[in-house]
Write a protein that holds these residues in place. Structure first.
Motif, mmCIF file in Angstrom:
data_model
loop_
_atom_site.group_PDB
_atom_site.id
_atom_site.type_symbol
_atom_site.label_atom_id
_atom_site.label_comp_id
_atom_site.label_asym_id
_atom_site.label_seq_id
_atom_site.Cartn_x
_atom_site.Cartn_y
_atom_site.Cartn_z
ATOM 1 N N GLY A 96 0.807 -1.212 0.000
ATOM 2 C CA GLY A 96 0.000 0.000 0.000
ATOM 3 C C GLY A 96 0.837 1.258 0.000
ATOM 4 N N VAL A 97 1.878 1.295 0.824
ATOM 5 C CA VAL A 97 2.748 2.476 0.889
ATOM 6 C C VAL A 97 3.429 2.714 -0.454
ATOM 7 N N CYS A 111 -4.036 4.086 -8.496
ATOM 8 C CA CYS A 111 -3.066 3.656 -7.478
ATOM 9 C C CYS A 111 -3.536 4.075 -6.088
ATOM 10 N N GLY A 112 -4.052 5.302 -5.994
ATOM 11 C CA GLY A 112 -4.536 5.783 -4.712
ATOM 12 C C GLY A 112 -5.719 4.989 -4.210
ATOM 13 N N PHE A 113 -6.618 4.611 -5.125
ATOM 14 C CA PHE A 113 -7.787 3.834 -4.736
ATOM 15 C C PHE A 113 -7.370 2.474 -4.168
ATOM 16 N N TRP A 145 -0.386 14.692 -1.184
ATOM 17 C CA TRP A 145 -1.265 14.427 -2.324
ATOM 18 C C TRP A 145 -1.896 15.715 -2.825
ATOM 19 N N TRP A 146 -2.404 16.529 -1.886
ATOM 20 C CA TRP A 146 -3.078 17.753 -2.316
ATOM 21 C C TRP A 146 -2.085 18.742 -2.936
ATOM 22 N N TYR A 147 -0.883 18.830 -2.386
ATOM 23 C CA TYR A 147 0.124 19.747 -2.932
ATOM 24 C C TYR A 147 0.512 19.354 -4.352
ATOM 25 N N PHE A 148 0.808 18.085 -4.538
ATOM 26 C CA PHE A 148 1.255 17.659 -5.864
ATOM 27 C C PHE A 148 0.106 17.576 -6.865
ATOM 28 N N TRP A 149 -1.107 17.436 -6.368
ATOM 29 C CA TRP A 149 -2.266 17.584 -7.259
ATOM 30 C C TRP A 149 -2.256 19.011 -7.823
ATOM 31 N N GLY A 150 -1.938 19.967 -6.956
ATOM 32 C CA GLY A 150 -1.880 21.358 -7.396
ATOM 33 C C GLY A 150 -0.787 21.618 -8.409
#
Length: 364
Positions: A176-177, A198-200, A238-243
């Protein structure tokens, strides 16, 4: 047949015998693992007492925790002892007997839920039903909407496969990691759909490793550190790199907008977790089990899984930038809700009234 064996916790007496396996192990082995786990967590037997297990039955580990807290107590089903802590050599039914055949519900603080604990006769015909019951019994009663409603059945299948393959929870966690890290890289490159896949899988495995540990009684200190540590740390990344990945879609936020959004999602996330920690420290329970509203709000509060729903919807309409902005607003709203609830709890405490979980009240 009766057998007494020595364990790290003290003597345990096994009544009868049972060759039907549960989660890939004998019932006697399952009971022994529960005892060893309790010993590692600091539980002790009262002086001159022993634990008694009836191998005919499989039962919820909650019952063992309760008898360890109350020496001289035996849980029974229809007048037959199932598990208890009694003076060595004594008849279990001469102790304080709590017969669960009346359907009573008990509050499990560890899993934040109120329910009737599982006790069933373990036979080849009932094995799969018992495994299913014990699997769902390992679920937290107060959690997010995806974990509670979307993938329990999928995670059950994967947990059974992992148990049959003799995989440890740590093995599942490592897989998972790895997927979590790959998803982070893909988000940074704007490869949102592949990263989402992958996240799911990672999010489902994040459920599987915990359920596998609870069902097979194989929790470990380092396993908990890895599981909870990754859960705590990775969402802001995740949120930062989504940005940053928005550039690949030609949808980059302006410099000022990006800073404001990141401040909301990162600082808001950290402050929300600090509020939860303060509530736990000052009131001895999770903030989400205080009142029914808090338990309902936990379904959708701005944690990873509900936030991923927001981003998924934004991908469906081709606007991952709007999804990130919406995530930021939802984080701020969730932070305000938690801050208000913490302030209200301090107000109740100052008034002299106790802070009690609604689940404790329902169980009383």
């Amino acid at each position: 047949m009766t057998e007494t064996i020595s364990t790290a916790l003290g003597p345990i007496r096994m009544l009868g015998q049972n060759t039907t396996p549960i989660w890939g192990m004998a019932n006697a082995e399952r009971n022994r693992r529960m005892v060893e786990s309790a010993a590692k967590n600091g539980s002790v037997l009262a002086a001159g007492h022993e634990l008694v297990f009836n191998l005919t039955y499989a039962f919820d580990p909650l019952l063992l925790r309760l008898v360890l807290e109350t020496p001289g107590t035996v849980f029974a089903l229809g007048g037959v002892p199932v598990v208890g802590q009694v003076p060595q050599g004594h008849d279990p039914m001469q102790a304080t007997v709590i017969d669960l055949s009346d359907g009573r519900k008990l509050y499990n603080r560890q899993l934040r839920k109120l329910e009737q604990p599982m006790v069933r006769e373990l036979t080849p015909a009932t094995r799969r039903a018992i495994e299913r019951h014990s699997y769902f019994g390992a679920y937290k009663g107060v959690t997010d909407v995806l974990t509670k409603y979307l993938w329990p059945e999928l995670a059950l299948v994967l947990t059974r496969i992992a148990a049959q393959l003799k995989m440890t929870p740590n093995m599942v966690s490592v897989i998972g990691v790895t997927l979590c890290l790959i998803a982070t890289f893909l988000f940074a490159e704007g490869m949102y759909w592949t990263g989402f896949l992958c996240g799911f899988i990672f999010m489902v495995l994040d459920t599987v490793d915990g359920k596998l540990a609870r069902c097979t009684i194989t929790s470990s200190k380092w396993g908990n550190v890895i599981d909870h540590g990754v859960d705590l740390v990775h969402p802001p990344f995740w949120w930062y790199f989504w940005g940053t990945g928005l550039a690949a879609w030609g949808l980059s936020l302006t410099g000022q907008a990006f800073i404001l959004v990141m401040a909301a999602v990162v600082v808001g996330y950290v402050l929300q977790r600090l509020i939860e920690g303060a509530f736990l420290k000052d009131f001895g329970m999770d903030i989400h089990v205080w009142r029914p509203f808090d338990s309902q709000f936990r379904l959708v509060t701005a944690r990873r899984n509900p936030n991923m729903v927001i981003l998924f919807v934004s991908l469906l309409v081709g606007r991952p930038d709007i999804g990130l902005v919406a995530l930021a607003w939802w984080t701020v709203i969730s932070l305000v809700v938690h801050a208000v609830r913490l302030a209200q709890a301090y107000g109740v405490k100052r008034s002299g009234r106790p802070i009690v979980s609604w689940m404790d009240e329902a169980a009383a």
